[in-house]
Design a protein around this motif. Structure first.
Motif, PDB file in Angstrom:
ATOM      1  N   ARG A  34      67.682 -20.663 -77.797  1.00  0.00           N
ATOM      2  CA  ARG A  34      68.637 -20.791 -78.899  1.00  0.00           C
ATOM      3  C   ARG A  34      67.958 -20.566 -80.242  1.00  0.00           C
ATOM      4  O   ARG A  34      66.872 -21.069 -80.492  1.00  0.00           O
ATOM      5  CB  ARG A  34      69.239 -22.198 -78.861  1.00  0.00           C
ATOM      6  CG  ARG A  34      70.426 -22.407 -79.759  1.00  0.00           C
ATOM      7  CD  ARG A  34      70.897 -23.849 -79.676  1.00  0.00           C
ATOM      8  NE  ARG A  34      69.954 -24.773 -80.297  1.00  0.00           N
ATOM      9  CZ  ARG A  34      69.369 -25.782 -79.665  1.00  0.00           C
ATOM     10  NH1 ARG A  34      69.632 -26.016 -78.393  1.00  0.00           N
ATOM     11  NH2 ARG A  34      68.513 -26.587 -80.300  1.00  0.00           N
ATOM     12  N   ASN A  35      68.606 -19.798 -81.078  1.00  0.00           N
ATOM     13  CA  ASN A  35      68.141 -19.587 -82.454  1.00  0.00           C
ATOM     14  C   ASN A  35      69.081 -20.349 -83.384  1.00  0.00           C
ATOM     15  O   ASN A  35      70.200 -19.925 -83.643  1.00  0.00           O
ATOM     16  CB  ASN A  35      68.133 -18.098 -82.803  1.00  0.00           C
ATOM     17  CG  ASN A  35      67.718 -17.844 -84.241  1.00  0.00           C
ATOM     18  OD1 ASN A  35      67.046 -18.667 -84.863  1.00  0.00           O
ATOM     19  ND2 ASN A  35      68.146 -16.718 -84.786  1.00  0.00           N
ATOM     20  N   ASP A  36      68.630 -21.508 -83.849  1.00  0.00           N
ATOM     21  CA  ASP A  36      69.491 -22.353 -84.672  1.00  0.00           C
ATOM     22  C   ASP A  36      69.685 -21.749 -86.063  1.00  0.00           C
ATOM     23  O   ASP A  36      68.729 -21.319 -86.717  1.00  0.00           O
ATOM     24  CB  ASP A  36      68.893 -23.760 -84.811  1.00  0.00           C
ATOM     25  CG  ASP A  36      68.938 -24.527 -83.494  1.00  0.00           C
ATOM     26  OD1 ASP A  36      69.846 -24.246 -82.692  1.00  0.00           O
ATOM     27  OD2 ASP A  36      68.057 -25.375 -83.260  1.00  0.00           O
ATOM     28  N   MET A  37      70.943 -21.735 -86.501  1.00  0.00           N
ATOM     29  CA  MET A  37      71.291 -21.245 -87.828  1.00  0.00           C
ATOM     30  C   MET A  37      72.179 -22.284 -88.503  1.00  0.00           C
ATOM     31  O   MET A  37      73.044 -22.888 -87.865  1.00  0.00           O
ATOM     32  CB  MET A  37      72.046 -19.911 -87.743  1.00  0.00           C
ATOM     33  CG  MET A  37      71.255 -18.772 -87.148  1.00  0.00           C
ATOM     34  SD  MET A  37      72.247 -17.256 -86.999  1.00  0.00           S
ATOM     35  CE  MET A  37      72.570 -16.889 -88.725  1.00  0.00           C
ATOM     36  N   GLY A  38      71.948 -22.493 -89.788  1.00  0.00           N
ATOM     37  CA  GLY A  38      72.803 -23.390 -90.541  1.00  0.00           C
ATOM     38  C   GLY A  38      74.177 -22.774 -90.750  1.00  0.00           C
ATOM     39  O   GLY A  38      74.365 -21.557 -90.597  1.00  0.00           O
ATOM     40  N   VAL A  39      75.131 -23.608 -91.100  1.00  0.00           N
ATOM     41  CA  VAL A  39      76.496 -23.122 -91.307  1.00  0.00           C
ATOM     42  C   VAL A  39      76.533 -22.103 -92.437  1.00  0.00           C
ATOM     43  O   VAL A  39      77.162 -21.041 -92.315  1.00  0.00           O
ATOM     44  CB  VAL A  39      77.439 -24.307 -91.619  1.00  0.00           C
ATOM     45  CG1 VAL A  39      78.815 -23.796 -92.032  1.00  0.00           C
ATOM     46  CG2 VAL A  39      77.563 -25.224 -90.409  1.00  0.00           C
ATOM     47  N   LYS A  40      75.843 -22.382 -93.542  1.00  0.00           N
ATOM     48  CA  LYS A  40      75.836 -21.454 -94.677  1.00  0.00           C
ATOM     49  C   LYS A  40      75.202 -20.133 -94.291  1.00  0.00           C
ATOM     50  O   LYS A  40      75.689 -19.055 -94.660  1.00  0.00           O
ATOM     51  CB  LYS A  40      75.096 -22.077 -95.862  1.00  0.00           C
ATOM     52  CG  LYS A  40      75.153 -21.233 -97.128  1.00  0.00           C
ATOM     53  CD  LYS A  40      74.507 -21.936 -98.307  1.00  0.00           C
ATOM     54  CE  LYS A  40      74.601 -21.072 -99.568  1.00  0.00           C
ATOM     55  NZ  LYS A  40      73.981 -21.741-100.730  1.00  0.00           N
ATOM     56  N   GLU A  41      74.104 -20.191 -93.543  1.00  0.00           N
ATOM     57  CA  GLU A  41      73.424 -18.976 -93.095  1.00  0.00           C
ATOM     58  C   GLU A  41      74.331 -18.161 -92.180  1.00  0.00           C
ATOM     59  O   GLU A  41      74.361 -16.925 -92.253  1.00  0.00           O
ATOM     60  CB  GLU A  41      72.140 -19.348 -92.367  1.00  0.00           C
ATOM     61  CG  GLU A  41      71.286 -18.165 -91.974  1.00  0.00           C
ATOM     62  CD  GLU A  41      70.039 -18.579 -91.221  1.00  0.00           C
ATOM     63  OE1 GLU A  41      69.280 -17.678 -90.812  1.00  0.00           O
ATOM     64  OE2 GLU A  41      69.830 -19.794 -91.026  1.00  0.00           O
ATOM     65  N   THR A  42      75.076 -18.848 -91.319  1.00  0.00           N
ATOM     66  CA  THR A  42      76.003 -18.159 -90.418  1.00  0.00           C
ATOM     67  C   THR A  42      77.101 -17.456 -91.201  1.00  0.00           C
ATOM     68  O   THR A  42      77.441 -16.300 -90.924  1.00  0.00           O
ATOM     69  CB  THR A  42      76.633 -19.172 -89.444  1.00  0.00           C
ATOM     70  OG1 THR A  42      75.605 -19.820 -88.693  1.00  0.00           O
ATOM     71  CG2 THR A  42      77.581 -18.470 -88.488  1.00  0.00           C
ATOM     72  N   ILE A  43      77.653 -18.148 -92.192  1.00  0.00           N
ATOM     73  CA  ILE A  43      78.742 -17.575 -92.984  1.00  0.00           C
ATOM     74  C   ILE A  43      78.281 -16.340 -93.750  1.00  0.00           C
ATOM     75  O   ILE A  43      78.954 -15.305 -93.754  1.00  0.00           O
ATOM     76  CB  ILE A  43      79.305 -18.637 -93.957  1.00  0.00           C
ATOM     77  CG1 ILE A  43      79.997 -19.759 -93.179  1.00  0.00           C
ATOM     78  CG2 ILE A  43      80.296 -17.998 -94.939  1.00  0.00           C
ATOM     79  CD1 ILE A  43      80.408 -20.934 -94.031  1.00  0.00           C
TER      80      ILE A  43
END
Length: 277
Positions: A159-168
């Motif tokens: 899994r490559n964790d991404m923050g919500v802001k980074e995803t958006i």
């Protein structure tokens, strides 16, 4: 103001079922998408490593880690957003035309209320804005929980964790409904509000003049769009880039405010003088 707020509350109560259904569909489908895609990824990993005897490192090299952005780009995620957008677009027309449906048309009671008729216009357009922002807010609340489900299901190594802001910010489709800054928020939703105001005016023209009103509404919408893009056309075709980008931007905002003011005035005039049941 009190009458306006009562009308807003009344209009929202009339759409609350559609609003709730859209929220429910978004919740169920997107959560299902997170679960289904996570299981598909893990199933592929198990198949490659157990049946094809591929090492973990080789699998990650060939297929990469799964991230929340992969799920957000899927139809499981974008489909409900598109459905909500379509639902709001449909309601923009329904919010007026349903008042004329039935033997005892409801618009008659609205027009007879002891308040300025322009409050009806403001209440309906406010309800569209509330509904839109409510759907966006629900999506923002849902994003961290969906990312958390992904973390629960997929081991850290895969899994490559991404923050919500980074995803958006990594997905253009999301930055339209969830802008990155307050200025973009005002611009995007201000433009949407302006578009709804123009459509409302065109609908009221049709309601006022029937078949002639359809032509008038189309012409008015075309005229409004022409006024809005006229600074850009002049800049490119006549003035040869005379204005600086910021100056052109300010001019466009001024033209938008003018078109919005004219749409509100025209709608108020039609409601007061021309709309009949």
């Amino acid at each position: 103001m009190k009458n306006y707020l009562k009308l807003v509350n009344f209009e929202f109560n009339r759409v609350v079922k559609l609003f709730t259904i859209l929220l429910g569909i978004t919740l169920v489908v997107q959560m299902a998408g997170v679960i289904v895609q996570s299981r598909e990824y893990l199933g592929r990993a198990n198949e490659k490593m157990n049946e094809d005897l591929m090492s973990k490192a080789q699998f990650l090299t060939d297929y990469g880690q799964i991230s929340f952005a992969h799920i957000v780009r899927s139809v499981w995620f974008l489909g409900p957003i598109a459905l909500c957008a379509a639902g709001v677009a449909f309601y923009i027309f329904l919010v007026w035309y349903r008042d004329w449906v039935g033997k005892n048309t409801f618009i008659y009671r609205l027009l007879m209320l002891p308040t300025t008729r322009l409050n009806i216009f403001f209440a309906k357009i406010s309800n569209i804005l509330i509904m839109t922002l409510g759907l966006v807010a629900f999506q923002l609340i849902l994003l961290p929980f969906e990312a958390l489900v992904l973390k629960w299901m997929v081991p850290d190594d895969f899994r490559n964790d991404m923050g919500v802001k980074e995803t958006i910010t990594s997905i253009p489709e999301l930055t339209i409904i969830i802008p990155n800054s307050f200025v973009e928020f005002v611009l995007y939703y201000g433009a949407g509000l302006l578009a709804v105001a123009i459509l409302f005016t065109a609908i009221l023209m049709e309601r006022s003049f029937k078949w002639k009103g359809i032509i008038a509404g189309v012409l008015y919408s075309a005229m409004a769009i022409l006024v809005l893009i006229s600074p850009v056309l002049l800049q490119e075709l006549v003035l040869n880039g005379f204005f600086y980008p910021m100056e052109l931007f300010v001019i466009e905002i001024v033209m938008g405010i003018i078109v919005l003011a004219v749409s509100i005035w025209m709608s108020g005039f039609l409601l007061k003088k021309k709309v009949t049941v």
